[in-house]
Design an enzyme around this catalytic site. Structure first.
Site: not given
Length: 344
Positions: A63, A66, A160, A224
């Site tokens: 993405h 990010e 991410h 994450e």
């Protein structure tokens, strides 16, 4: 391109200057210890002349907005190119979506992290940049893992950052792996990296980490690392532990991990995924609710098509709520504390 990389040691800058593709592959040596191979824009391999038996994939930027993982990976690549650190494990870095990074957006046309395990070529086919790139990334992972002898440990950390705040700042999703126990050593490595929370997924998905886990038996995670910020605005002091442990992993320095202890980490299991079936789908809670917010049994989480969707367990925590996805896509993951997880 070779000379530009040798001069700058900045692989991210070279990638973003040529976001669609490079004019072919190239390679070079670092001293007498490492062969470097560049396979494409955002795709660089460090191949130690003598390696220690692990094959490591670090991917970021699937993405485009990010940015912290992108800066983290570029820092490691730069240190390797400057020979400030020396790789002792085969390592593949992937900068996933250069077009979206240049655009400063999560996607160009479609969420790439729903397009792996061949989903990119299902109807409507290779119709946008994310689908084309996902197919290429799969091929690079395959090439990397299958080039080495069988029996080596395969690792893939897909990095991410989240769109919202979180009760647990850093957390990892452990893909569904039927017939294989979860690795206590990997969970404690993540904890030492500052990632103290793990979600055990309950079904196959089309994420990048599931692809590597299912296809190649890799110890793979979607990780994450905090919240989304624009490039250059991340507080990189929040990633010191992550950088240190990744550096130790790549350079085969002692990891000095604690034995697995469930009391030292937060372990959740996915109890269900709620998909969108009607255009009128809406959550009852605020749009800025933090990840891991917990709701009691009977609480109405969402409404759609004249129906209420309620919490079924004593408490359920939510992560990644997003009502604005297309019909058929996931709106939220619901979690409960992990019970009897097979961790070894």
């Amino acid at each position: 391109m070779l000379q530009a990389l040798l001069d700058s040691k900045d692989f991210l800058a070279l990638t973003l200057a040529h976001p669609e593709q490079f004019d072919g592959e190239f390679s070079f040596n670092l001293g007498d210890h490492t062969q470097v191979e560049v396979w494409d824009t955002g795709v660089i391999v460090f191949e130690p002349i003598q390696n220690e038996g692990k094959d490591i994939v670090l991917s970021c930027g699937v993405h485009g907005n990010e940015t912290a993982p992108i800066e983290l990976c570029n820092s490691l690549i730069k240190q390797l190119l400057q020979q400030k650190i020396i790789a002792k494990q085969r390592t593949l870095f992937l900068i996933g979506n250069p077009l979206a990074i240049n655009n400063g957006t999560r996607i160009i046309d479609e969420n790439m992290n729903r397009l792996f395990s061949g989903e990119h070529s299902n109807p409507p086919g290779l119709v946008n940049p994310e689908r084309v790139r996902a197919k290429k990334l799969e091929a690079y992972v395959d090439r990397f893992f299958t080039a080495a002898a069988d029996g080596r440990q395969r690792i893939h950390y897909d990095l991410h950052t989240a769109m919202r705040a979180s009760k647990h700042e850093k957390f990892a999703i452990y893909p569904y792996r039927p017939g294989r126990a979860f690795s206590g050593e990997q969970i404690m490595f993540l904890a030492a990296s500052g990632v103290d929370t793990v979600l055990f997924h309950h079904e196959p998905t089309t994420t990048f980490s599931y692809f590597s886990s299912e296809r190649y038996g890799a110890d793979a995670f979607t990780i994450e690392l905090g919240k989304v910020y624009p490039m250059g605005q991340n507080d990189m002091t929040r990633f010191i532990a992550t950088h240190e442990m990744f550096m130790r992993l790549i350079t085969a320095k002692p990891l000095e991990l604690d034995a697995f202890d469930a009391d030292k980490v937060n372990l959740y299991q996915v109890c269900r995924v709620i998909n969108k079936h009607f255009d009128d789908f809406e959550f009852t809670f605020a749009t800025d609710v933090e990840n891991f917010r917990s709701f009691p049994k009977g609480f109405v989480l969402a409404r759609e098509g004249g129906q209420e969707i309620k919490v079924e367990h004593e408490f359920e925590s939510v992560v990644f709520p997003n009502a604005k996805v297309p019909i058929g896509n996931r709106t939220v993951i619901c979690l409960i504390p992990a019970v009897n997880a097979d961790v070894r």
